[in-house]
Motif scaffolding. Structure first.
Motif, PDB file in Angstrom:
ATOM      1  N   GLY A  43       2.004   3.386   6.331  1.00 19.04           N
ATOM      2  CA  GLY A  43       3.202   3.210   5.573  1.00 19.04           C
ATOM      3  C   GLY A  43       4.241   4.721   5.721  1.00 19.04           C
ATOM      4  O   GLY A  43       5.258   4.582   5.881  1.00 19.04           O
ATOM      5  N   LEU A  44       3.378   6.041   5.721  1.00 16.20           N
ATOM      6  CA  LEU A  44       4.071   6.962   5.973  1.00 16.20           C
ATOM      7  C   LEU A  44       4.759   6.952   7.421  1.00 16.20           C
ATOM      8  O   LEU A  44       5.856   7.564   7.538  1.00 16.20           O
ATOM      9  N   ALA A  45       4.041   6.671   8.363  1.00 14.85           N
ATOM     10  CA  ALA A  45       4.672   6.786   9.637  1.00 14.85           C
ATOM     11  C   ALA A  45       5.808   5.776   9.692  1.00 14.85           C
ATOM     12  O   ALA A  45       6.770   5.807  10.797  1.00 14.85           O
ATOM     13  N   LEU A  46       5.842   4.703   8.957  1.00 12.87           N
ATOM     14  CA  LEU A  46       6.842   3.575   9.112  1.00 12.87           C
ATOM     15  C   LEU A  46       8.131   4.151   8.117  1.00 12.87           C
ATOM     16  O   LEU A  46       8.921   3.198   8.110  1.00 12.87           O
ATOM     17  N   ASN A  48       7.848   5.238   4.661  1.00 15.52           N
ATOM     18  CA  ASN A  48       7.614   5.136   3.287  1.00 15.52           C
ATOM     19  C   ASN A  48       7.827   6.590   2.795  1.00 15.52           C
ATOM     20  O   ASN A  48       8.118   7.633   3.442  1.00 15.52           O
ATOM     21  N   ARG A  49       8.204   6.723   1.466  1.00 14.75           N
ATOM     22  CA  ARG A  49       8.476   8.083   0.729  1.00 14.75           C
ATOM     23  C   ARG A  49       7.385   8.945   1.109  1.00 14.75           C
ATOM     24  O   ARG A  49       6.028   8.564   1.031  1.00 14.75           O
ATOM     25  N   ALA A  50       7.808  10.269   1.383  1.00 19.02           N
ATOM     26  CA  ALA A  50       6.865  11.270   1.823  1.00 19.02           C
ATOM     27  C   ALA A  50       6.143  11.760   0.710  1.00 19.02           C
ATOM     28  O   ALA A  50       6.718  12.704  -0.057  1.00 19.02           O
ATOM     29  N   ASP A  51       5.083  11.529  -0.059  1.00 16.94           N
ATOM     30  CA  ASP A  51       4.552  11.980  -1.022  1.00 16.94           C
ATOM     31  C   ASP A  51       3.420  12.975  -0.924  1.00 16.94           C
ATOM     32  O   ASP A  51       2.503  13.029   0.001  1.00 16.94           O
TER      33      ASP A  51
END
Length: 554
Positions: A43-46, A48-51
């Motif tokens: 999801g990060l690669a797509l 999504n919010r960088a948490d």
């Protein structure tokens, strides 16, 4: 299609490199092993919010790199990349890289070219659909339902789109003509006066230069008249220089044969006569060109003054006055004939709108038939998924005219009801995540042709079911994977047995440090993992035998 995924320093994952193929890939592992971390990484690669909470403790940053098969040159994804100046060589894979620092800063790249998280989300949505308990997009968003219905039915909306564009163009033309007509009506008096004035004056292209040159030439002639007359008198008459030369030539001609020098003298005299004659002709022409006529000069000066005055009045160059006259005449004609022109445009608009409505209604009829067929196809998938009390219906609703568009006059939305007697509601209104995932699976199987170029991820679509229902889910996932790449996180051995590839997610403890790893299983590894899923921690021979039967049934 997702080809590979590289993860570095995300939560419990220190370093992980995974390769993916087509068809159905299942991911299994004990509860808490870290399956959600894998999906969070993707999801990060797509986009999504960088948490910053994703960064593994003790490291400065986390990074995910996802590689996808080359996008089709004529596809939507390629167009999105081109619109955002992201270059990709034909046939080359699409590589997305995203990193997040422990302090919260993040960076994103597509094929080593920096991009925003917004673009990353847009591109990601065109590459992968993720369906989990509370992470549903795709089918949940009604804005895409019309396109899905059209893809299911195979209808072609080009005619409707072209008709809509023609209708809008006709509408714009009429509105512009009305504005022009109103503006022209306000200028009628000015136009009539200007046309009459210019038409009476009748300006000609190049007239200013011609008049200015003629005036200058005549004024020079006034100054040169005396000198020209004196010079011409030297040539004119029987006593003039040219007549004397001709008489001398005649006399010399009679004696030229008496001596060579006399012949040479005659030849030279003949040349002089020719040159003198040419000079006399030029003088006569110059005298005519420079002839001074006071009245004609006054007329030329008056015309030139009036010409320049009109040009200043109308704020154009003098040579453009004739073009201005033509333009004003056309505008005046438009006012006079404006009613007929507007009538023609109104008729064109009515005809274009009629054509659009006809095309849109024909498309609506096709959609209506397709909606019934889709409802039946989805209904046939519900009972085996333990949704036999549920209903699915494709809502086809006519839009108000101000919302008509190039896709037609319809709003399409998929509605469901999971309990007898309960009203139909949008997909996203269902309370049970497990039911929603199974419903989405049923619809996707019915719409299978739409997903030939997509990667779809199901996170625990089999939650809360087992036995025959789990087998039915596995069968449908297997069918859906024939036209799409599927990644399925599952706790069901029935589902796991349907995969063409199997990955095991495992968490290990080294001292006080926990790590999550993922490994691809071979045939024996699959057998052992499915047996564990059947029997728990203690794998029995009976569980292995049951695993063999599940794998043989694939």
């Amino acid at each position: 299609m997702l080809q590979s995924l590289s993860i570095r320093d995300i939560v419990l994952i220190e370093a992980l490199d995974l390769e993916f193929g087509s068809g159905l890939t299942v991911l299994t592992g004990e509860t808490g092993a870290g399956k959600s971390i894998l999906l969070d990484s993707l999801g990060l690669a797509l986009g999504n919010r960088a948490d910053s909470g994703l960064v593994r403790q003790g490291t400065e940053r986390a990074q995910v790199t996802a590689s996808f098969a080359a996008p089709a040159a004529d596809g939507k994804l390629a167009a999105t990349l081109a619109e955002n100046d992201i270059e990709i060589e034909p046939g080359e894979p699409l590589i997305i890289k995203r990193s997040v620092k422990a302090d919260g800063g993040s960076r994103a790249f597509i094929n080593d070219q920096p991009c925003s998280a917004t673009l990353l989300r847009t591109v990601g949505s065109q590459l992968i659909e993720i369906h989990g308990q509370h992470d549903d997009r795709g089918l949940i968003n009604p804005s895409g339902h019309r396109a899905l219905l059209d893809a299911f039915s195979g209808v072609e909306g080009t005619k409707v789109g072209d008709s809509f564009e023609a209708w809008q163009a006709a509408k714009t033309a009429l509105e512009q003509a009305k504005q022009d007509q109103d503006a022209a009506e306000q200028d009628r008096e000015y136009l009539e006066h200007s046309v009459a004035e210019l038409a009476k004056f009748a300006p000609q292209p190049g007239e200013e230069q011609e008049l200015a040159l003629g005036r200058a030439t005549m004024m020079k002639g006034e100054k040169l008249t005396g000198d020209l007359e004196a010079i011409r008198s030297a040539f004119d008459g029987s006593e003039g220089g040219l007549a004397s030369l001709r008489a001398a030539a005649r006399r010399l001609d009679r004696i030229a044969e008496d001596h060579p020098l006399l012949r040479e003298a005659l030849e030279a005299l003949d040349r002089s006569i020719i040159d003198a004659t040419d000079a006399e002709d030029k003088l006569n022409e110059a005298a005519h060109a420079l002839s001074f006529d006071p009245q004609r000069l006054d007329d030329m000066e008056t015309r030139l003054f009036d010409l320049r005055g009109l040009a200043r009045k109308h704020r154009v160059e003098p040579d453009k006055l004739s073009d201005l006259l033509n333009e004003l005449q056309i505008k005046l004609a438009v006012i006079s004939d404006g009613g007929k022109a507007l009538e023609g445009l109104e008729a064109s608009l009515a005809s274009a709108k009629k054509s659009y409505i006809a095309a849109a209604e024909a498309l609506r009829e096709k959609r209506s038939r397709a909606a019934k067929a889709l409802d039946m196809a989805v209904a046939g998938e519900l009972a085996p998924l333990k949704l036999d009390a549920a209903r699915f219906e494709t809502l086809l609703e006519e839009l108000t005219e101000d919302h008509w568009n190039k896709s037609g006059i319809d709003r399409v939305e998929f509605l469901i009801s999971t309990n007898p007697g309960a009203p139909l509601a949008p997909l996203g209104k269902i309370a049970s995540g497990g039911e929603l995932s199974r419903f989405i699976l049923a619809v996707k199987v019915a719409l299978a042709e739409e997903y030939g170029l997509k990667t779809i991820i199901f996170d625990e679509v089999d939650r809360g079911v087992g036995g025959a229902v789990a087998s039915a889910i596995g069968d449908r996932l297997s069918r859906l994977s024939k036209g799409a790449q599927l990644l399925v996180v599952t706790h069901s051995p029935q589902v796991a047995s349907k995969g063409v590839a199997h990955m095991l997610i495992n968490k290990s403890l080294s001292g006080t440090v926990s790590r999550t790893d993922v490994s691809a299983l071979d045939d024996e590894g699959r057998r052992q993992e499915i047996a564990r899923m059947l029997s728990g921690a203690d794998v029995t021979d009976e569980a292995r035998a049951q695993a063999d039967r599940l794998l043989e049934g694939v």
